[in-house]
Enzyme design. Structure first.
Site, PDB file in Angstrom:
ATOM      1  CE  LYS A 126      -0.430  38.358   9.997  1.00 35.73           C
ATOM      2  NZ  LYS A 126       0.185  37.918   8.737  1.00 35.73           N
ATOM      3  CG  ASP A 166      -2.539  39.377   6.913  1.00 36.61           C
ATOM      4  OD1 ASP A 166      -1.771  38.528   6.457  1.00 36.61           O
ATOM      5  OD2 ASP A 166      -3.687  39.081   7.298  1.00 36.61           O
TER       6      ASP A 166
END
Ligand code: NDP
Length: 447
Positions: A126, A166
């Site tokens: 991430k 995201d």
């Protein structure tokens, strides 16, 4: 058992004491996975979970860029490469002022389990930045994305690490990021997912997280002989995940009562139908407006400032905004109002207290790492199409997404079903996700 879990968590706290979100995510996994490890000799005594909570690599870098008024701005960029035991690192990029190492480590840790659950060969990662895209011009967004990628490109690649979107990173940002990567590397490869349709993107990728969250809710309800049809659903958020969750709820005959953003929620008692949803999509995606503007177009609805939608009576709740947006009090309110099913579109939107409240009440509750895995699964399908240099039809991708969500549901049953029939989806998802990664780590030795 309690001692084992506490000893492990003490060690993790000692090293990461200043990272509350990361500790929260680790605690939830430890509570369910450590009892499993203790019962299985192949995992016991190998410090597997201790290895899994330590990122393989955490990259932090300066991002300098020039705003429209000529001022030099400095942000912080990150990429957490958490675990590559079963495939290249894979996970989104988040641009939001709250981004820090704790939030990205929690997201990367969850991603490892989620990606394993999809059954596709993807490790977990991430990244992102504390950059705030709100109020920025398209040119500022482009300059920031280019500056961000001019450093990140050294650490990623189609066989190393494949980022996606995201919060704050949608199709526009992926375009700018891809453009700079391509220029610096002088190659056109599937290094990012969520790309545009004419340059390597997969059909259904934008829809996949929201659709998948609803498909998962459908599978949960079917275990009770029930369905989405006729259900009143509260949805939070009004971004990518919330919009397509709402669309699929409508497809399956449910009624969407709420949407929200960080300033409050709108409640439309008549339901947010297709025309109203199209209005929201244009408002949020094209005009980049606020959800409160909904009541100007639909005055019968109300806007509740500064609150979340969990006080609205519903059958099903789908938190699709951000972490810890649903607390213990909210969970009690949902139960008191008759909510029977919670399917998380966001990552870790329910606090620990909320999760325990749902579990104690034995309602259908799915953690995001299972119910929102459709997004990354379809990113995996985009990677496959890029490697094969072909494009599957909308129907083909949607069918694969449905199959993957159904398989994830089955995996949760395999490890999460109690003797009395109750399904603990948290335990099911954590153990199913763990087993595959742990087996790969054991096979690869101590690296
Ligand atoms: P978007 O940026 O498209 O939308 C985010 C939405 O959440 C906006 O409505 C935003 O409101 C709201 N929001 C963000 N921060 C807060 C906050 N602190 N309090 C209240 N509302 C907030 O992001 P996505 O829809 O892509 O992501 C939503 C969630 O889903 C995140 O948890 C993400 O990690 C998760 N997720 C996303 C996937 C994807 O494919 N995109 C895949 C799997 C999970 P505002 O505009 O006011 O900030």
């Amino acid at each position: 058992m309690k001692d084992n879990i506490e000893a492990f968590l003490d060690l993790v706290k000692e090293r990461n004491g200043h990272e509350p979100e990361f500790l929260q995510a680790v605690e939830e996994v430890a509570e369910t996975v450590i009892p499993y490890i203790v019962q299985h000799d192949i995992y016991y005594g190998k410090n597997i979970l201790l290895r899994m909570v330590e990122p393989e690599r955490l990259i932090s870098f300066r991002v300098s860029w020039v705003d429209d008024s000529g001022e030099i701005q400095v942000n912080r960029g990150y990429r957490v490469q958490m675990n590559s035991a079963i495939g290249p690192y894979k996970g989104g990029l988040r641009f939001h002022p709250t981004v820090n190492a704790s939030i990205l480590k929690f997201l990367a840790f969850e991603q490892v389990f989620k990606n394993s659950l999809t059954t596709l060969p993807m490790g977990g990662g991430k990244g992102g930045s504390d950059f705030d895209p709100k109020g920025k011009s398209d040119n500022e967004i482009m300059r920031f994305c280019h500056a961000f990628m001019s450093e990140l490109f050294r650490y990623i690649g189609p066989n190393t690490d494949v980022p996606a979107g995201d919060i704050g990173v949608g199709g526009r940002e992926i375009g700018f990021l891809f453009g700079m990567y391509k220029k610096l590397r002088n190659e056109f490869t599937g290094v990012l997912t969520g790309k545009g349709q004419s340059w390597g993107g997969s059909l259904i990728r934008p829809e996949a997280t929201g659709y998948g969250t609803v498909y998962f809710a459908k599978s949960m309800l079917e275990t009770k002989g029930d369905s989405i049809k006729g259900k009143k659903v509260t949805v939070s958020g009004s971004g990518n995940v919330a919009q397509y969750a709402a669309e699929k709820i409508l497809d399956l005959g449910g009624k969407v009562l709420t949407l929200s953003d960080s300033s409050g929620y709108i409640y439309d008692e008549d339901g947010i139908d297709r025309a109203k949803l199209a209005y929201v999509m244009e408002l949020k995606n094209e005009k980049r407006g606020r959800i409160s503007e909904y009541i100007e177009a639909y005055p019968k609805a109300k806007f509740v400032k500064g609150k979340t939608p969990w006080e609205v009576k519903c059958d099903v709740a789908m938190p699709c905004a951000t972490q810890n947006e649903l607390n213990g009090e909210d969970a009690k309110m949902l139960l008191d109002n008759g909510c029977m099913c919670v399917s998380e579109g966001a990552n870790m939107p329910s606090t620990k207290e909320a999760v325990h409240t749902f579990q104690k009440a034995r309602i259908l509750y799915a953690p995001g790492k299972a119910s929102n895995a459709g997004g990354v699964a379809t990113s995996g399908l985009e990677m496959s199409q890029n490697s094969l240099r072909l494009k599957w039809s909308r129907k083909e991708v949607d069918n694969k997404l449905k199959d993957i969500m159904s398989d994830i549901h089955k995996s949760c049953l395999e490890y999460g079903k109690d003797e009395d029939g109750y399904i603990d989806y948290v335990r099911g998802a954590n153990i199913a996700g763990f087993v595959k990664v742990a087996d790969a780590m054991l096979a690869q030795g101590i690296v």
